[in-house]
Design a protein around this motif. Sequence first.
Motif, PDB file in Angstrom:
ATOM      1  N   ILE A  63      32.469  43.830  37.705  1.00 25.50           N
ATOM      2  CA  ILE A  63      31.983  42.488  37.347  1.00 25.50           C
ATOM      3  C   ILE A  63      31.482  42.509  35.911  1.00 25.50           C
ATOM      4  N   PHE A  87      37.248  43.661  43.776  1.00 23.02           N
ATOM      5  CA  PHE A  87      37.243  43.846  42.318  1.00 23.02           C
ATOM      6  C   PHE A  87      37.002  42.520  41.606  1.00 23.02           C
ATOM      7  N   ALA A  88      36.343  42.584  40.451  1.00 21.35           N
ATOM      8  CA  ALA A  88      36.318  41.422  39.556  1.00 21.35           C
ATOM      9  C   ALA A  88      37.718  41.296  38.964  1.00 21.35           C
ATOM     10  N   ARG A  89      38.190  40.054  38.787  1.00 23.30           N
ATOM     11  CA  ARG A  89      39.609  39.858  38.508  1.00 23.30           C
ATOM     12  C   ARG A  89      40.076  40.412  37.152  1.00 23.30           C
ATOM     13  N   ILE A  90      39.256  40.261  36.107  1.00 21.29           N
ATOM     14  CA  ILE A  90      39.721  40.755  34.801  1.00 21.29           C
ATOM     15  C   ILE A  90      39.817  42.283  34.833  1.00 21.29           C
ATOM     16  N   TYR A  92      40.334  44.119  37.404  1.00 19.68           N
ATOM     17  CA  TYR A  92      41.485  44.457  38.256  1.00 19.68           C
ATOM     18  C   TYR A  92      42.775  44.458  37.437  1.00 19.68           C
ATOM     19  N   ARG A  93      42.978  43.392  36.668  1.00 18.82           N
ATOM     20  CA  ARG A  93      44.195  43.317  35.853  1.00 18.82           C
ATOM     21  C   ARG A  93      44.191  44.396  34.783  1.00 18.82           C
ATOM     22  N   ASN A  94      43.021  44.614  34.164  1.00 17.12           N
ATOM     23  CA  ASN A  94      42.920  45.649  33.126  1.00 17.12           C
ATOM     24  C   ASN A  94      43.323  47.023  33.669  1.00 17.12           C
TER      25      ASN A  94
ATOM     26  N   MET B 187      30.040  37.400  43.212  1.00 18.29           N
ATOM     27  CA  MET B 187      31.485  37.341  43.477  1.00 18.29           C
ATOM     28  C   MET B 187      31.770  36.298  44.557  1.00 18.29           C
ATOM     29  N   TYR B 191      38.437  35.235  42.622  1.00 20.37           N
ATOM     30  CA  TYR B 191      39.838  34.811  42.408  1.00 20.37           C
ATOM     31  C   TYR B 191      40.052  33.305  42.586  1.00 20.37           C
TER      32      TYR B 191
END
Lengths: 165, 420
Positions: A63, A87-90, A92-94, B187, B191
Motif C-alpha cells: 500500500i 496486494f495494492a494495485r500499483i 502488484y503491477r510493478n 484497502m 481494485y
Amino acid sequence: MIQKGKAWKFGANIDTDLLAPISALTSAKPEDAYTECLKDVDPTFAPNCKEGDIFVADENLGIGSSREWAPQYLRSCGIRVILAKSFARIFYRNCFNLAVPALVCAETHKIATDDQLEVDMENGVVRNLTKGETYKCDTVPAHLMQIVADGGLMPHLKKKFKKAS
Amino acid sequence: MGQTISEKILARASGKETVKPGDIVTCNVDLAMVHDSSGPRTSGKKLDELGVPVWDMDKLVVIADHYVNLDTPESKNVQDICDAWCEAHKVKHFIRNQGICHIVLPQEGHIRPGMFCVGADSHSTTAGAFGAFMVGVGATEITGVMATGDIWVRVPENVRMEVTGALKPGVVAKDVILKICGDHGIMGFGYQVVEFCGDGVAAMSAQDRMTLTNMAAEIGAKTGIIAPDAKTTELLKAWGVRGVNADDWQSDADAVYAKRITVDGDTLSPQVAAPSSPENADDVDNYRNVKLDQAYLGACTGAKLEDLRMAAEVLKGKKVAAGTRFLVAPSTIKMRELAAAEGTMKILEDAGAIILPSGCGGCIGLGDARLAEDAVGISSTNRNFVGRAGPKSSKLYLASPYTVAASAVAGQIADPRDML
C-alpha cells in the motif's frame, strides 16, 4: 513456472515507505540502497535474504506510493516470488513489470520465516515442504505471465519493438 | 443496461461500445504525467534504453515537484537529470518548480472530463474530481505508455459512494474521506473505482472535491471519480479549459454498482487519523489533548487555495501556540500568489506560520517540514505511515486544514468548530 525457496514472513499492511524508505531514495545511489528495505520492521531481512527466497505477507502488501523501488528493492535483495493475501494495485503491477510474480494466497498466515516453499504458478499451488502442507493461490492472467517469461516489461517491450522494426 | 461514467470512459479509450467489470482491455492514453522522481531519472532513462521516442509529445506532461527546493547534492542531481532530459527530448509540457503535480496538472488546463489518463504517482487519482479517469502506475509501466501510448486495464467494479445531507461548518471533504478510510480500511475498495456523489458532494466546491479523489489512493481504489457539473466546468474555465461538455460524462440511472455506500454528512464530525495509518480515523473528540510539536499544511491533499482559506478562517486574529511550529507549503505557486493577493497568506503569517516552498516536501519527509526524532505532528497530508514524514520514532496525525489550524493554535489536537 515453479519457484523453490526459503520464506520470509511478514504481516499485514507492509507499505511502500517501509519497503523503500525516503532515506534510500534520496541517497546518492538509490539502486544500491536496497539494504534499507524493511529496516524499520526487520533489520535482519535485507542483509540475510538470498537469491531465490520467497517473500510472504498477509493483507494489503505494497500500500502507498507508486515508487517502483519497493518491489525493485525486494528483487535486489534476492526475492523472486511474492505471496500475499492481497496486494495494492500499483505495487502488484510493478512486481510483474519487474518479473517478480505476485500471487494472491489466502493461507499465508500458515507460513513462517524459514519454511521451504515450492510455488507452482501455472497450477496455483503452494507447497510448504517444511510443514508438509499445500495451499492454493490464484493463477496469473496469461498476459502477465508472458511479461514474466520475457524477463519483465522492459525486455517484453524490447521484443515488441524489435518485431515491429 | 446503463454504464457508469468510468465504464463510458474506458469503453471510449479502448474503442469498444461497452465494457464490463473484469474485462481486460487495452486503452489509448489521452495524457501521461510523470514527475522528477518517476520521470526522467527512472522512466525517462528506461525509454532511452528502449531507443524509441515519446509516442505523442502533446500528451506527455513532466512536472518537477518532488526534489525541488532541496539543498542537497542528491536532490540537485535529480533536478539536473530532469532538466537535461526534458531539453534533450524537447518536452513540450515541462512544468518546473511550480508546485505539486496533481494540482498543477488541472490548474494548467491539462485535464477535462472524459479523459483517460495515467500518472506515475499514486495520487494521480486526484484528476477524477474533474470527471477524468486517471490511474497511478509505476516507472516501468509509464515507460511502456510513453513508448506505445497504450496500457492494459482490468475494468474495475464501481462503488457508489453517496454523501448525504449537508456538511456542517468546519467539516469538509478531508473529513469525509478520512471517515471512509476509518470505516472501510486502507484497502476497503481494492481494485474498484469509487464514484463520489450525493448532496454532500454537490454542495462542495470543485476544489474541495479534489481531496476526495486524491485520497481514493488511501482506500485501496483503482481511482476515484466525480461526474462533472456546473462547478467543475466553472473551475476548469478559470484554469483555461474551454468547451467542456459535462453532460456526456455522467453515469446512467440504471448503471450497475457492486456496492452502494452512504456517508451521513449531517452528523459527520471533524476526523483525525492517528499514527500510523489513515484508517485509524475517528472523531476529533477522541484525540483532544494530544500535544503537538508541529502542524503542517501541505501536499496535494491539503494546501490548495481553499485549504489555505480554511486555515485562515480559523487563524484570523489568533496566534500559533508557543512550542508548536506551524508550517505552510502552498500546493502551487499560483495558489500561493492568489492567497497572497486576497490577504490569506498575511493572516497565516501574522498568526505565526512559516511559509515553505511549494512541493511535495514534508509529506514525503523531505525539507524543513520533516518531523524530528520523537516529534508529534498533525498535517493536512494523505499518509502517516511509519517513516514517511519523519523517522520511525516520530508520530503523525492526519486531519483537515481546519483541524490542523485549530490544533496549531491550541498546541494540541483541537476541534475547529470551537474556533469558527
